[in-house]
Design a protein around this motif. Structure first.
Motif, mmCIF file in Angstrom:
data_model
loop_
_atom_site.group_PDB
_atom_site.id
_atom_site.type_symbol
_atom_site.label_atom_id
_atom_site.label_comp_id
_atom_site.label_asym_id
_atom_site.label_seq_id
_atom_site.Cartn_x
_atom_site.Cartn_y
_atom_site.Cartn_z
ATOM 1 N N PHE A 186 0.823 -1.207 0.000
ATOM 2 C CA PHE A 186 0.000 0.000 0.000
ATOM 3 C C PHE A 186 0.861 1.262 0.000
ATOM 4 O O PHE A 186 0.476 2.285 -0.586
ATOM 5 N N ALA A 187 2.034 1.222 0.617
ATOM 6 C CA ALA A 187 2.944 2.372 0.560
ATOM 7 C C ALA A 187 3.427 2.605 -0.861
ATOM 8 O O ALA A 187 3.490 3.753 -1.344
ATOM 9 N N LEU A 188 3.754 1.525 -1.547
ATOM 10 C CA LEU A 188 4.202 1.656 -2.934
ATOM 11 C C LEU A 188 3.067 2.095 -3.851
ATOM 12 O O LEU A 188 3.286 2.786 -4.855
ATOM 13 N N ALA A 189 1.831 1.676 -3.522
ATOM 14 C CA ALA A 189 0.694 2.031 -4.363
ATOM 15 C C ALA A 189 0.421 3.526 -4.364
ATOM 16 O O ALA A 189 -0.304 4.020 -5.239
ATOM 17 N N ARG A 190 0.983 4.236 -3.420
ATOM 18 C CA ARG A 190 0.847 5.689 -3.427
ATOM 19 C C ARG A 190 1.832 6.337 -4.402
ATOM 20 O O ARG A 190 1.772 7.539 -4.653
ATOM 21 N N ARG A 220 -1.404 0.372 -8.370
ATOM 22 C CA ARG A 220 -1.445 -0.672 -7.341
ATOM 23 C C ARG A 220 -1.084 -2.046 -7.880
ATOM 24 O O ARG A 220 -0.369 -2.800 -7.201
ATOM 25 N N PRO A 221 -1.544 -2.469 -9.055
ATOM 26 C CA PRO A 221 -1.118 -3.784 -9.553
ATOM 27 C C PRO A 221 0.398 -3.908 -9.667
ATOM 28 O O PRO A 221 0.961 -4.965 -9.352
ATOM 29 N N GLU A 222 1.074 -2.828 -10.091
ATOM 30 C CA GLU A 222 2.529 -2.867 -10.181
ATOM 31 C C GLU A 222 3.148 -2.986 -8.790
ATOM 32 O O GLU A 222 4.143 -3.708 -8.602
ATOM 33 N N ALA A 223 2.575 -2.245 -7.831
ATOM 34 C CA ALA A 223 3.088 -2.317 -6.463
ATOM 35 C C ALA A 223 2.953 -3.737 -5.911
ATOM 36 O O ALA A 223 3.878 -4.268 -5.281
ATOM 37 N N GLN A 224 1.807 -4.355 -6.163
ATOM 38 C CA GLN A 224 1.605 -5.724 -5.661
ATOM 39 C C GLN A 224 2.574 -6.700 -6.326
ATOM 40 O O GLN A 224 3.128 -7.586 -5.650
ATOM 41 N N ASP A 225 2.785 -6.540 -7.612
ATOM 42 C CA ASP A 225 3.730 -7.425 -8.305
ATOM 43 C C ASP A 225 5.147 -7.246 -7.760
ATOM 44 O O ASP A 225 5.889 -8.227 -7.584
#
Length: 451
Positions: free
Chosen positions: A373-377, A381-386
């Motif tokens: 969730f920190a990266l999704a900012r 978000r799909p890229e952050a989860q990957d």
């Protein structure tokens, strides 16, 4: 082995609930039935349905006479209900045949048995409310004291995200708080007088019947249902279901404590443990195990009482006998569950250091969701989860901890602050404190006079 663990001298220390045991004893049952007979006669005498002198004499005798339950066994076995034998013994012991002839006037056995049961259930529910109050008090203390004590939240037995021990204690107590809130409505359904006569019409008392029923209810401090409920067993079924939810909630607490105290986790210390006959190192979690066993048994017993609602026509001996066999065990299990849960709520000691160690274990993968969730900012978000999934695979392969790999890959993130357990508690502290506040606001349980 005894027919029931609740009657066992050998297992009394494990399953015993002395106060409830006295309420479900033969002596208590007979005493309650005699009180009902005495109160009925007095009300009928006051209303002029029977001679007032007889009503007063029967009422006085009901409070003074002592009748041996064993002496009624043979006739009870023949009639399948103890009231005929009780009435015969009562009349004999009164030694006043002119007065005794008016005993049990216009009533039927089920009126006496069910009303006497209501008197004992009043005390049983008072015991249960006191037990709930004690458990809730202990859990509220834990919830408030450890609202911000972080621990690993686990789903499917695996570390998921950080939660708080206070929130876990609150989750044990919230169903019990709901059960306590239901008690006024439960009492209204269960603590009812029964006075309907042979087939539910109250015809033997004529026009005075409703007034007698209302007077009997007032004299005994019970609800007047305004009708017959001989074949309507929903009140008993509701009580059993309520008890099942209580023992289910304490059983869930037991299940969690079994896991929290197992070797290799040991995040909670119990107030008492059991030993092994051959393994000196063992400290067995007896009390949590007992809560689980009582919950499982309570579920099975509840099924029998729900089935007893299939009460044929105006009276069904088979359904009624089912209640007699099962309800005492339900009440004993309820009382013992609350006593054990109270001991645990007041005595368990969380181990914050062990909880922090569990959070740090596994390469810090418990922080993966917070990282995503920190990266999704900063990216879709799909890229952050990957990206986080890839890092988790590297951690699993032994490349380092999640904090180390994430710090190297995403230097713009303050990994130290992000991976601090207290930063990931979310609403857990607030929920723990809200539960504790609700419990602190509860009034003290009422004390009910003995029947």
């Amino acid at each position: 082995m005894s027919a029931s663990v609740y009657d066992s001298a050998l297992y009394a220390g494990l399953f015993g609930a002395p106060d409830m045991a006295r309420l479900v004893s033969d002596t208590a049952e007979l005493r309650a039935m005699m009180i009902v007979e005495g109160a009925l006669a007095k009300v009928q005498g006051d209303l002029g349905l029977i001679p007032q002198t007889a009503g007063n004499a029967i009422h006085r005798a009901a409070l003074e006479l002592q009748i041996d339950p064993g002496g009624l066994a043979r006739e009870t076995g023949r009639s399948a209900v103890p009231v005929p034998a009780l009435v015969a013994a009562f009349r004999t012991e009164m030694q006043a045949p002119d007065h005794a002839a008016w005993l049990h006037y216009g009533a039927t056995s089920q009126d006496i048995v069910d009303t006497a049961l209501a008197l004992r259930l009043r005390q049983a529910l008072a015991l249960a409310e006191a037990g709930l109050h004690r458990v809730l008090g202990g859990l509220a203390r834990l919830a408030g004291m450890h609202a911000e004590t972080p621990m690993a939240g686990r789903t499917y037995g695996q570390a998921a995200t950080v939660t708080g021990f206070g929130a876990m204690a609150a989750s044990w107590g919230t169903p019990l708080l709901a059960a306590r809130d239901e008690m006024p409505a439960l009492r209204a359904r269960v603590l009812r007088v029964s006075l309907s006569g042979a087939a539910g019409t109250l015809s033997a008392m004529g026009e005075a019947g409703p007034d007698v029923r209302a007077g009997l209810a007032a004299a005994l401090g019970l609800v007047d249902p305004g009708r017959s409920w001989h074949a309507e067993r929903d009140g008993i079924a509701a009580l059993s279901a309520w008890a099942g939810r209580v023992t289910g909630a304490t059983g869930r607490m037991g299940e969690d404590l079994l896991l929290l105290t197992q070797s290799g986790i040991e995040e909670v210390a119990l107030p008492g443990t059991g030993g092994s006959s051959t393994m000196p190192q063992k400290r067995n979690p007896v009390m949590p195990s007992l809560l689980v066993a009582l919950a499982r048994t309570g579920t099975a017993l509840d099924a029998a009482l729900q089935g007893a609602q299939l009460h044929r026509q105006q009276r069904d001996g088979a359904a009624w006998m089912t209640e007699w066999m099962v309800l005492p065990q339900v009440l004993m299990g309820l009382a013992r569950s609350l006593a054990v849960a109270g001991d645990l709520a007041e005595g368990i000691a969380p181990r914050p250091d062990a909880m922090r160690a569990a959070i740090a274990a596994g390469g810090g993968l418990i922080h993966a969701e917070a990282l995503s969730f920190a990266l999704a900012r900063q990216m879709p978000r799909p890229e952050a989860q990957d990206a986080v999934r890839a890092l988790c695979a590297e951690v699993a392969g032994g490349a380092g901890s999640l904090a180390e790999l994430a710090g190297a890959r995403f230097p713009q993130l303050d990994i130290g602050a992000l991976f601090r357990p207290e930063a990931q508690l979310g609403r857990a502290p607030a929920e723990a404190r809200a539960f504790a506040a609700r419990v602190r606001a509860l009034p003290e349980p009422e004390a009910f006079p003995g029947a």
